[in-house]
Each structure stands twice: as C-alpha cells, then as structure tokens.
Design an enzyme around this catalytic site. Structure first.
Site, short mmCIF file in Angstrom:
data_model
loop_
_atom_site.label_atom_id
_atom_site.label_comp_id
_atom_site.label_asym_id
_atom_site.label_seq_id
_atom_site.Cartn_x
_atom_site.Cartn_y
_atom_site.Cartn_z
N ASN A 1 0.86 -1.18 0.00
CA ASN A 1 0.00 0.00 0.00
C ASN A 1 0.90 1.23 0.00
O ASN A 1 1.49 1.57 1.02
CB ASN A 1 -0.90 -0.03 1.25
CG ASN A 1 -1.79 1.20 1.33
OD1 ASN A 1 -1.84 2.01 0.40
ND2 ASN A 1 -2.50 1.35 2.44
N TRP A 2 0.98 1.88 -1.14
CA TRP A 2 1.88 3.04 -1.26
C TRP A 2 1.26 4.31 -0.68
O TRP A 2 1.88 5.36 -0.69
CB TRP A 2 2.29 3.26 -2.73
CG TRP A 2 3.24 2.23 -3.25
CD1 TRP A 2 3.87 1.25 -2.52
CD2 TRP A 2 3.70 2.06 -4.61
NE1 TRP A 2 4.68 0.49 -3.33
CE2 TRP A 2 4.59 0.96 -4.62
CE3 TRP A 2 3.43 2.72 -5.80
CZ2 TRP A 2 5.22 0.52 -5.78
CZ3 TRP A 2 4.05 2.28 -6.96
CH2 TRP A 2 4.95 1.20 -6.96
N LYS A 3 0.03 4.22 -0.23
CA LYS A 3 -0.65 5.37 0.38
C LYS A 3 -0.48 6.61 -0.52
O LYS A 3 -0.49 6.49 -1.73
CB LYS A 3 -0.14 5.58 1.81
CG LYS A 3 -0.30 4.29 2.65
CD LYS A 3 -0.14 4.44 4.11
CE LYS A 3 -0.36 3.10 4.81
NZ LYS A 3 -0.32 3.18 6.24
N HIS B 1 -9.72 1.09 5.11
CA HIS B 1 -8.43 1.28 5.79
C HIS B 1 -8.63 2.23 6.97
O HIS B 1 -9.44 3.17 6.89
CB HIS B 1 -7.40 1.84 4.80
CG HIS B 1 -6.01 1.80 5.35
ND1 HIS B 1 -5.56 2.71 6.28
CD2 HIS B 1 -4.99 0.94 5.14
CE1 HIS B 1 -4.30 2.42 6.61
NE2 HIS B 1 -3.93 1.34 5.93
N GLU C 1 -7.00 4.63 7.99
CA GLU C 1 -6.78 6.05 7.67
C GLU C 1 -8.01 6.65 6.99
O GLU C 1 -8.33 7.82 7.16
CB GLU C 1 -5.51 6.20 6.79
CG GLU C 1 -4.26 5.95 7.63
CD GLU C 1 -3.08 5.37 6.88
OE1 GLU C 1 -3.09 5.38 5.64
OE2 GLU C 1 -2.14 4.90 7.55
N GLU D 1 -5.29 -4.99 10.88
CA GLU D 1 -4.31 -3.93 11.08
C GLU D 1 -4.58 -3.23 12.40
O GLU D 1 -5.41 -2.29 12.45
CB GLU D 1 -4.39 -2.91 9.95
CG GLU D 1 -4.11 -3.49 8.59
CD GLU D 1 -3.52 -2.44 7.65
OE1 GLU D 1 -2.50 -2.74 7.05
OE2 GLU D 1 -4.07 -1.33 7.57
N GLY E 1 2.47 2.33 10.96
CA GLY E 1 3.42 3.43 10.78
C GLY E 1 4.12 3.86 12.06
O GLY E 1 4.73 4.92 12.11
N SER F 1 3.47 -2.04 10.48
CA SER F 1 4.93 -2.06 10.65
C SER F 1 5.57 -3.40 10.29
O SER F 1 6.49 -3.85 10.98
CB SER F 1 5.31 -1.63 12.08
OG SER F 1 4.88 -0.31 12.31
N GLY G 1 2.83 -1.04 4.37
CA GLY G 1 2.86 0.38 4.03
C GLY G 1 4.30 0.84 3.84
O GLY G 1 4.90 0.64 2.78
N GLY G 2 4.88 1.42 4.88
CA GLY G 2 6.20 2.05 4.80
C GLY G 2 7.27 1.20 4.11
O GLY G 2 8.00 1.70 3.25
O1 LIG Z 1 -1.84 -0.45 4.62
C1 LIG Z 1 -0.81 -0.62 5.29
C2 LIG Z 1 -0.80 -0.43 6.70
O2 LIG Z 1 -1.46 0.74 7.05
C3 LIG Z 1 0.51 -0.61 7.38
O3 LIG Z 1 1.35 0.50 7.22
P1 LIG Z 1 2.84 0.40 7.79
O4 LIG Z 1 3.45 -0.84 7.22
O5 LIG Z 1 3.51 1.65 7.33
O6 LIG Z 1 2.72 0.31 9.28
#
Ligand SMILES: O=C[C@H](O)COP(=O)(O)O
Length: 250
Positions: free
Chosen positions: A10-12, A96, A98, A168, A174, A214, A235-236
């Site tokens: 997920n590149w957000k 999600h 967010e 999640e 994050g 994470s 994500g990150g």
């Molecule tokens: O969609 C991915 C998640 O929100 C996890 O994000 P993260 O790996 O940056 O903690």
C-alpha cells in the site's frame, strides 16, 4: 487448508507517476519469477495506469486504495468501481483505518463499498483493527466482531470467495510497533471464527487474512510463518523496492 499468501504493497499518498513507474520496474525485475506468494501493488489513483502498463502480463497484480460504491454520478473527486475494472485493476483496499479516521468512513459505508466490489468482480481487501485504547481496555474482540459483522451485512458466501481481510491494529500502523506473531495469530483466529459464524465454515477456511502494521523485512518471517497469517499489507516498507523485495523473499 492451503491458502496462497498475498503480500500487498500500500503506497498510500506517496510517489509521483514517474517514481511509481521506476519502483514498479524494479519490482518486476526481481519478483517476476516469485510464485510462492501472490503480490499486489496498490499505488495512488493517478499512478494506476502506469503501474498496470509496467506490470502488464506479469504475476504482479494491481490494486486501488479506495473507491466509491456507485457506478457513476455527481460525486466530485471520487473514483468508481467500473473505472477501476476498465483499466485492469483487480484488488481494492476498503475501510483502511486512515480512511475511517481522516475521512469519516463508517462500517455502513464500508459495507456498501464491499457490495460494489463484489458486483464488479474486484477482490476487496477489507481492513479491520482496534485502536490502542480499545486493546488496553480488552475491547479488541468486540471491535473486530462489530467491524466484521457490519462490513459483511448481506454478503453471501458466494460473494465472499474473493474477499481478503487485513487485520491492522491501528496502534501498529506506521509506528514501528508490531503486534507479536502470537497477538496477530490470536486476532486472526477471532476474525476467522467470526467469518465462519457470519458466512460459513468453508468461506472462513478459504479466507486469506493478512497482517498489517509495521511489517518489515526483519519481522516478516516470524509473522508470516504463523499458519493463521496468510500474508501482509505493507505500508512504509513497500515504498523502497529493495526493502519490499527483501520482505517478499522472507
Ligand atoms: O496499509 C498498510 C498499513 O497501514 C501498514 O502500514 P505500515 O506498514 O507503514 O505500518
């Protein structure tokens, strides 16, 4: 029961189309022969086409990070399911945390989007998870049960064959804090049993439940080796191709 793991990036709200293309090229080069897991890349809307072109004909799938539930309409700024399927998108992340936190998405709205995904043969990655204070007050089970119950309202076992759920825990997103493999596996068991109650045993057994929060190359093996964990939503650590490739090859 063998469920092919899914590792979704997920590149957000990161990467311009040019950056997305170069990242997709790097992933293609290193992961085109990877068969143990399914891999899906979820870039921002404006980079979907360029990533689809780059990955065209490969084993890497492409997903969107959100969508509207209507097929079309006067909804300024929104993207519809047919817009996604018409360019070749196959996955869509829904609910999600967010989106729930910053854009006020409710369980009812997530349910409408889930139905729209099934209608259009998109595989939804439904995100659920508790906040830190909910975990501290022993409310994790209650929160997960409620989110799943409401998201799956009027969903049939037939619909659910393409469903993926991502657990999640919000406090792990994050933050660098990860649920221990045991905590994640326990939550996944709860989710699977709720899906069995809500749909049926077969749907629950076939369901892929991903862990997100994470996930990094160093903690991926201990998480992904848990039999209850069928992949990851990253994500990150998915933003840098080297780290994502390393993570996928855990
Ligand atoms: O969609 C991915 C998640 O929100 C996890 O994000 P993260 O790996 O940056 O903690």
């Amino acid at each position: 029961m063998s469920r092919k793991p899914l590792i979704a990036a997920n590149w957000k709200m990161y990467k311009t189309p040019a950056e997305a293309r170069s990242c997709a090229e790097a992933l293609l080069k290193s992961l085109q022969d990877h068969t143990r897991d399914e891999i899906a890349i979820c870039p921002p809307f404006v980079s979907l086409s360029i990533v689809l072109d780059t990955l065209s004909g490969s084993n890497l799938a492409v997903g969107a990070q959100n969508m509207h539930f209507a097929d079309e309409g006067a909804y300024t700024g929104e993207i519809s399911p047919p817009m996604l399927t018409s360019i070749g998108v196959t996955y869509v992340i829904l609910g999600h945390s967010e989106r729930r936190q910053y854009f006020n998405e409710t369980d009812e709205l997530v349910n409408q989007k889930l139905h729209a995904a099934f209608r259009h043969k998109l595989s939804p990655i439904l995100c659920v998870g508790e906040k830190l204070e909910e975990r501290e007050h022993n409310l994790t089970e209650e929160v997960l049960m409620r989110q799943i119950e409401l998201a799956l309202r009027n969903v049939s076992p037939n619909d659910a064959s393409s469903l993926v759920i991502a657990y999640e825990p919000i406090w792990a997103i994050g933050t660098g804090k990860t649920a221990t493999p045991e905590m994640a596996a326990e939550a996944h068991l709860l989710i699977r049993s709720q899906v069995a109650r809500r749909l049926d045993r077969k749907s629950a057994d076939n369901l892929r439940i991903l862990y997100g929060g994470s996930v990094r190359p160093d903690n991926a093996p201990s998480l992904l080796n848990q039999p209850e964990i069928d992949g990851a939503l990253v994500g990150g650590a998915s933003l840098n191709p080297e780290s994502f490739i390393k993570l996928v090859r855990y």
